[in-house]
Design a protein around this motif. Sequence first.
Motif, PDB file in Angstrom:
ATOM      1  N   PRO A 187       4.519  14.999   0.425  1.00  0.00           N
ATOM      2  CA  PRO A 187       4.196  13.756   1.123  1.00  0.00           C
ATOM      3  C   PRO A 187       4.851  13.610   2.492  1.00  0.00           C
ATOM      4  O   PRO A 187       4.290  12.984   3.385  1.00  0.00           O
ATOM      5  N   ALA A 188       6.039  14.183   2.655  1.00  0.00           N
ATOM      6  CA  ALA A 188       6.768  13.981   3.903  1.00  0.00           C
ATOM      7  C   ALA A 188       7.790  15.089   4.098  1.00  0.00           C
ATOM      8  O   ALA A 188       8.106  15.837   3.167  1.00  0.00           O
ATOM      9  N   ILE A 212       8.319  13.288   9.089  1.00  0.00           N
ATOM     10  CA  ILE A 212       6.911  13.547   9.354  1.00  0.00           C
ATOM     11  C   ILE A 212       6.200  13.220   8.053  1.00  0.00           C
ATOM     12  O   ILE A 212       6.547  13.753   6.996  1.00  0.00           O
ATOM     13  N   VAL A 213       5.227  12.319   8.126  1.00  0.00           N
ATOM     14  CA  VAL A 213       4.638  11.722   6.927  1.00  0.00           C
ATOM     15  C   VAL A 213       3.129  11.931   6.895  1.00  0.00           C
ATOM     16  O   VAL A 213       2.452  11.788   7.904  1.00  0.00           O
ATOM     17  N   ASN A 214       2.627  12.245   5.710  1.00  0.00           N
ATOM     18  CA  ASN A 214       1.202  12.240   5.437  1.00  0.00           C
ATOM     19  C   ASN A 214       0.927  10.897   4.750  1.00  0.00           C
ATOM     20  O   ASN A 214       1.260  10.718   3.578  1.00  0.00           O
ATOM     21  N   PRO A 215       0.368   9.916   5.467  1.00  0.00           N
ATOM     22  CA  PRO A 215       0.250   8.570   4.892  1.00  0.00           C
ATOM     23  C   PRO A 215      -0.575   8.498   3.619  1.00  0.00           C
ATOM     24  O   PRO A 215      -0.264   7.717   2.731  1.00  0.00           O
ATOM     25  N   VAL A 216      -1.613   9.320   3.499  1.00  0.00           N
ATOM     26  CA  VAL A 216      -2.451   9.280   2.293  1.00  0.00           C
ATOM     27  C   VAL A 216      -1.657   9.763   1.083  1.00  0.00           C
ATOM     28  O   VAL A 216      -1.677   9.135   0.012  1.00  0.00           O
ATOM     29  N   THR A 217      -0.935  10.859   1.234  1.00  0.00           N
ATOM     30  CA  THR A 217      -0.151  11.403   0.123  1.00  0.00           C
ATOM     31  C   THR A 217       0.986  10.459  -0.255  1.00  0.00           C
ATOM     32  O   THR A 217       1.242  10.236  -1.438  1.00  0.00           O
ATOM     33  N   VAL A 218       1.652   9.899   0.743  1.00  0.00           N
ATOM     34  CA  VAL A 218       2.737   8.955   0.455  1.00  0.00           C
ATOM     35  C   VAL A 218       2.185   7.736  -0.270  1.00  0.00           C
ATOM     36  O   VAL A 218       2.757   7.278  -1.258  1.00  0.00           O
ATOM     37  N   ARG A 219       1.052   7.218   0.225  1.00  0.00           N
ATOM     38  CA  ARG A 219       0.458   6.036  -0.424  1.00  0.00           C
ATOM     39  C   ARG A 219       0.124   6.333  -1.873  1.00  0.00           C
ATOM     40  O   ARG A 219       0.402   5.534  -2.765  1.00  0.00           O
ATOM     41  N   THR A 220      -0.451   7.491  -2.134  1.00  0.00           N
ATOM     42  CA  THR A 220      -0.789   7.874  -3.507  1.00  0.00           C
ATOM     43  C   THR A 220       0.456   7.916  -4.377  1.00  0.00           C
ATOM     44  O   THR A 220       0.463   7.398  -5.496  1.00  0.00           O
ATOM     45  N   ASP A 263       5.503  -3.525   0.966  1.00  0.00           N
ATOM     46  CA  ASP A 263       5.435  -3.512   2.426  1.00  0.00           C
ATOM     47  C   ASP A 263       5.048  -2.123   2.942  1.00  0.00           C
ATOM     48  O   ASP A 263       4.261  -1.998   3.877  1.00  0.00           O
ATOM     49  N   LEU A 264       5.584  -1.081   2.320  1.00  0.00           N
ATOM     50  CA  LEU A 264       5.257   0.285   2.715  1.00  0.00           C
ATOM     51  C   LEU A 264       3.768   0.572   2.481  1.00  0.00           C
ATOM     52  O   LEU A 264       3.103   1.173   3.320  1.00  0.00           O
ATOM     53  N   LEU A 265       3.249   0.131   1.342  1.00  0.00           N
ATOM     54  CA  LEU A 265       1.820   0.336   1.057  1.00  0.00           C
ATOM     55  C   LEU A 265       0.946  -0.357   2.099  1.00  0.00           C
ATOM     56  O   LEU A 265      -0.049   0.210   2.558  1.00  0.00           O
ATOM     57  N   LEU A 266       1.295  -1.566   2.479  1.00  0.00           N
ATOM     58  CA  LEU A 266       0.525  -2.288   3.497  1.00  0.00           C
ATOM     59  C   LEU A 266       0.556  -1.540   4.825  1.00  0.00           C
ATOM     60  O   LEU A 266      -0.475  -1.401   5.504  1.00  0.00           O
ATOM     61  N   LEU A 267       1.718  -1.033   5.184  1.00  0.00           N
ATOM     62  CA  LEU A 267       1.865  -0.278   6.421  1.00  0.00           C
ATOM     63  C   LEU A 267       1.019   0.993   6.395  1.00  0.00           C
ATOM     64  O   LEU A 267       0.281   1.287   7.335  1.00  0.00           O
TER      65      LEU A 267
END
Length: 145
Positions: free
Chosen positions: A43-44, A85-93, A132-136
């Motif tokens: 994810p990151a 460095i973040v992959n937002p889709v993977t982090v959100r999942t 909050d992280l999910l919303l971001l």
Amino acid sequence: MSAQELFVAAARECLSAGRKSLSVPQSLDLAAQVSAVDLGLKPALLYDSNGAGADQVQRYLSSLQSSQLVSKSLLTLDLNGNALIVNPVTVRTNVEQLFHDGGVSVIDVRHSLEKPAVADPLTEELKSMTHDLLLLLRGFELKEA
């Protein structure tokens, strides 16, 4: 220039801290890790190879994106001086799994702790921060669509 040469050039141009620049093997290792984030295999990535700051990591990532070595979806986050460095889709999942499955362990690695500790993922503070992280992250996904 080959992809390897582009990765090394970007690292050396963007990530030098003082006179310290990454070696070729370090640059290629970083390239492999960033590629793994880009592909969603992790994810990151916490950048800690030298003293380069988040602004330099952002320049590096932008250079890779403009050379089309990685997708434009990757983000750089600065969390209290730590560059990610973040992959937002993977982090959100992964974060959504925290709420739905309850099987995700959270490790608290704050400097104020003597040693890392397993945190209770159900505390109100962690729930609020996760929300909050999910919303971001969803906001970043909407900007790309």
